[in-house]
Design a protein around this motif. Structure first.
Motif, short mmCIF file in Angstrom:
data_model
loop_
_atom_site.label_atom_id
_atom_site.label_comp_id
_atom_site.label_asym_id
_atom_site.label_seq_id
_atom_site.Cartn_x
_atom_site.Cartn_y
_atom_site.Cartn_z
N TYR B 229 0.85 -1.18 0.00
CA TYR B 229 0.00 0.00 0.00
C TYR B 229 0.88 1.23 0.00
CZ TYR B 229 -3.59 -3.21 1.58
OH TYR B 229 -4.46 -4.25 1.69
N TYR B 231 1.09 5.31 1.44
CA TYR B 231 0.53 6.02 2.57
C TYR B 231 0.89 7.49 2.52
CZ TYR B 231 5.27 5.83 4.47
OH TYR B 231 6.61 5.96 4.65
N LYS B 232 0.10 8.23 3.25
CA LYS B 232 0.41 9.63 3.45
C LYS B 232 0.22 9.93 4.93
CE LYS B 232 -1.14 14.22 2.53
NZ LYS B 232 -1.13 15.26 1.67
N GLN B 234 -0.45 12.31 8.03
CA GLN B 234 -0.97 13.63 8.40
C GLN B 234 -0.66 13.87 9.86
OE1 GLN B 234 -4.45 12.09 7.18
NE2 GLN B 234 -4.54 13.11 5.21
N ASN B 237 -2.88 11.25 11.87
CA ASN B 237 -3.42 10.09 11.21
C ASN B 237 -2.52 9.71 10.05
OD1 ASN B 237 -5.20 8.19 10.62
ND2 ASN B 237 -6.78 9.54 9.84
N THR B 239 -3.05 7.85 6.31
CA THR B 239 -4.02 7.23 5.42
C THR B 239 -3.30 6.29 4.49
OG1 THR B 239 -3.81 9.21 4.11
CG2 THR B 239 -5.83 8.98 5.36
N PHE B 241 -3.64 3.72 1.09
CA PHE B 241 -4.45 3.51 -0.09
C PHE B 241 -3.68 2.60 -1.04
CE2 PHE B 241 -1.63 6.69 -1.70
CZ PHE B 241 -1.59 7.64 -0.70
N SER B 246 -3.81 7.50 -4.88
CA SER B 246 -3.72 8.58 -3.91
C SER B 246 -4.80 9.61 -4.17
CB SER B 246 -2.34 9.22 -4.01
OG SER B 246 -2.41 10.59 -3.79
#
Lengths: 342, 250
Positions: B229, B231-232, B234, B237, B239, B241, B246
């Motif tokens: 996967y 990810y990003k 923040q 959090n 996220t 995907f 994205s």
């Protein structure tokens, strides 16, 4: 902990070092300067004078934050210094009011030193005294330096150990040319040094001291001399911020038309991620610096405009090659979220 | 239960996973021993508060045993002689010439062995990060021995879990580190491998994570299950995907 890899001749990293210290003087912070090769008193005499008032607006075509830390022992609040870098806008009105600007052609007047307290550590003078702490297999010069820093932090109350002290101040630590042979460490001269853990242990303990107190620190290291690259990787892991300076003096890039306006490149290898999950990443990663008569500026590297019609095919191709080099360099560096992109 | 999870990062920083596991296990009510070698307690505390867990409260009720490596090291080096009469410092291998991590292991074992009044579910050992031990003078064999002893004590005897973070790099010159990382990979039940994107820096996708479930260790002739996967991260959090999906692209 800001870790600076020196350029080959040490000119520009010295400049950054002096700036760091000068900023400390202007902000009223205390300073601790450590060096093995130059006496801290001399270093302090060479600090750039601050530009006050509006004169700097005229000087700046673009914003510049020259940081010349020399041997000030300042704490580690280094990160914000680099966030201070200008955004490479052409207009000077967008200058951020963070920090101060300095004129490298003049030295700081001694009156400014009156208000601050500064401490120094000059290795040849310290060698005569005995270290009182357990050296734990660390290089004795490093051990002495750590002991000295710890003593200052404790005595001056930077670690909050003295509740009577009402006014809290920041200690700025600057250590020049750590790891070089003058400190008694042979990592710069041999491939299989005797004790590869001295520098990393030193950094770990220093990090502990910095976290425990109100201090910020900048260290310059002649990274190009260190043969064992594993050490540099470990050091990067142990520092909050790692910046490398590569100057064009004597290298083939000096004549490259891509770089003709600049004196060198700034490689940001790591930025701090303290107290949060993410760090502040910005847009570009290519930074270059140049030393004008009065200012040291760090800017985004951009291709000079290709205005001439008479550029021959050969040199146009050269430029394209360099541009490719730039973008691939960008790609190689722009990996992961630790890289700072201004 | 009894699982060894390896967090491995390459060219990026996988510490967000450490924060996640810390808050995850604390919320689940497990007793956690956190060997935090790289950052100070306040750093982890502030991030954990953003994730909804208070480390100071957990420490007070005895759910969290926090070893702050930086502070222990300072106490060891600059401490007064009288303090040595108590328990030996878990990091005393730094000052000794023999690189023996036994003191650290004893610390882990005593903190996770359940006392009579404890009512926590399963013990958990969390280490951030193992590469620092090599920088401080431990040999790779000593580090691997330490992990082995911890596995025996925590995973087999106490039926707890272990989560360890190591850094690695494909073209790394740090052979000792690569040795430790590769060896741990072979022994892990679950590997979370965080990498920077191969194509370079991107503002919207911070990296990709490869989740490898070592089903092949269970001797059922199955292959490892690999999921990838992106990810990003923040502020509070992360996220995840699927690759190429994205939010910036869609």
């Amino acid at each position: 902990l800001v870790f600076t890899e020196e350029d080959i001749y040490g000119l520009y990293s010295n400049l950054l070092f002096k700036y760091f210290l000068a900023e400390g003087v202007v902000c009223g912070h205390d300073l601790f300067v450590a060096s093995a090769k130059e006496h801290p008193d001399n270093i302090l005499k060479e600090l750039p004078a601050p530009l006050l008032g509006d004169t700097y607006r005229n000087e700046l075509g673009e914003e510049a934050t020259a940081v010349k830390p020399e041997d000030f022992q300042d704490s580690m609040k280094i990160a914000w210094r680099y966030q201070n870098l200008p955004k490479m806008e052409a207009s000077p009105t967008t200058s951020t009011k963070f920090g101060h600007y300095y004129d490298v052609s003049k030295t700081m007047s001694p009156e400014l030193f009156q208000s601050i307290k500064w401490h120094s550590f000059y290795l040849p003078e310290e060698l005569s005294s005995q270290p009182k702490m357990k050296t734990c297999n660390m290089n004795s010069a490093y051990a002495r330096l750590l002991q000295s820093i710890q003593r200052i932090i404790y005595q001056e109350g930077f670690d909050g150990s003295d509740p009577q002290k009402k006014q809290k101040n920041i200690l700025r630590i600057g250590i020049q040319s750590l790891g070089s042979m003058l400190w008694g460490d042979d990592i710069c001269s041999s491939d299989t040094p005797e004790d590869i853990h001295s520098l990393t242990k030193f950094l770990y303990v220093l990090r502990g001291l910095l976290r425990k107190s109100l201090s910020a620190c900048i260290i310059t290291v002649p990274a190009h001399l260190i043969q064992n690259k594993a050490i540099m990787e470990r050091v990067t892991n142990l520092s909050d911020m790692v910046v490398g300076l590569e100057s064009f003096i004597g290298s083939e890039r000096e004549t490259n038309p891509l770089y003709k306006d600049y004196h060198g490149l700034v490689h940001v290898h790591q930025i701090p991620r303290l107290n949060s999950l993410i760090c502040d990443v910005s847009d570009t990663k290519d930074l270059a610096f140049r030393l004008k008569r009065k200012l040291f500026t760090i800017e985004r590297l951009h291709l000079p405009p290709d205005l001439s019609d008479t550029v021959s095919r050969a040199s146009k191709q050269d430029l394209a090659e360099s541009a490719k080099l730039l973008s691939s360099g960008c790609g190689a560096m722009a990996i992961g979220k630790k890289h700072l992109d201004f | 239960q009894g699982k060894f999870t390896l967090l491995r990062d390459t060219r990026t920083d996988g510490s967000f996973l450490v924060h996640h596991f810390l808050s995850f296990y604390l919320r689940a009510g497990c007793k956690v021993c956190f060997v935090a070698l790289l950052q100070s307690f306040s750093h982890y505390n502030i991030v954990a508060q953003k994730l909804g867990v208070s480390l100071t409260a957990a420490k007070e009720r005895g759910q969290l045993v926090f070893l702050e490596g930086l502070k222990s090291c300072l106490d060891l080096l600059f401490g007064e002689e009288e303090e040595q009469s108590g328990q030996p410092s878990p990091l005393q291998f730094i000052s000794e010439s023999a690189s023996n991590l036994k003191a650290l292991f004893d610390f882990v074992r005593t903190s996770l062995t359940p006392a009579g009044s404890d009512s926590w579910k399963g013990p958990v050992l969390l280490v951030d990060d193992l590469s620092v031990l090599l920088s401080l003078g431990a040999t790779p064999v000593a580090v691997l021995d330490f992990i082995h002893y911890c596995r025996v004590a925590v995973c087999s005897q106490l039926k707890g879990n272990i989560v360890v973070l190591v850094h690695s790099n494909e073209d790394s010159e740090d052979e000792e580190n690569e040795l430790v990382a590769n060896s741990l990979c072979h022994h892990s039940d679950l590997i979370l491998w965080v990498e920077g994107l191969a194509t370079g820096f991107c503002k919207d996708v911070h990296g990709q994570i490869k989740i490898i479930k070592r089903v092949s260790l269970e001797l059922t002739a199955e292959q490892d299950v690999v999921q990838i996967y992106q990810y990003k991260i923040q502020d509070k959090n992360v996220t995840f995907f699927a690759r190429g999906l994205s939010a910036a692209v869609l």
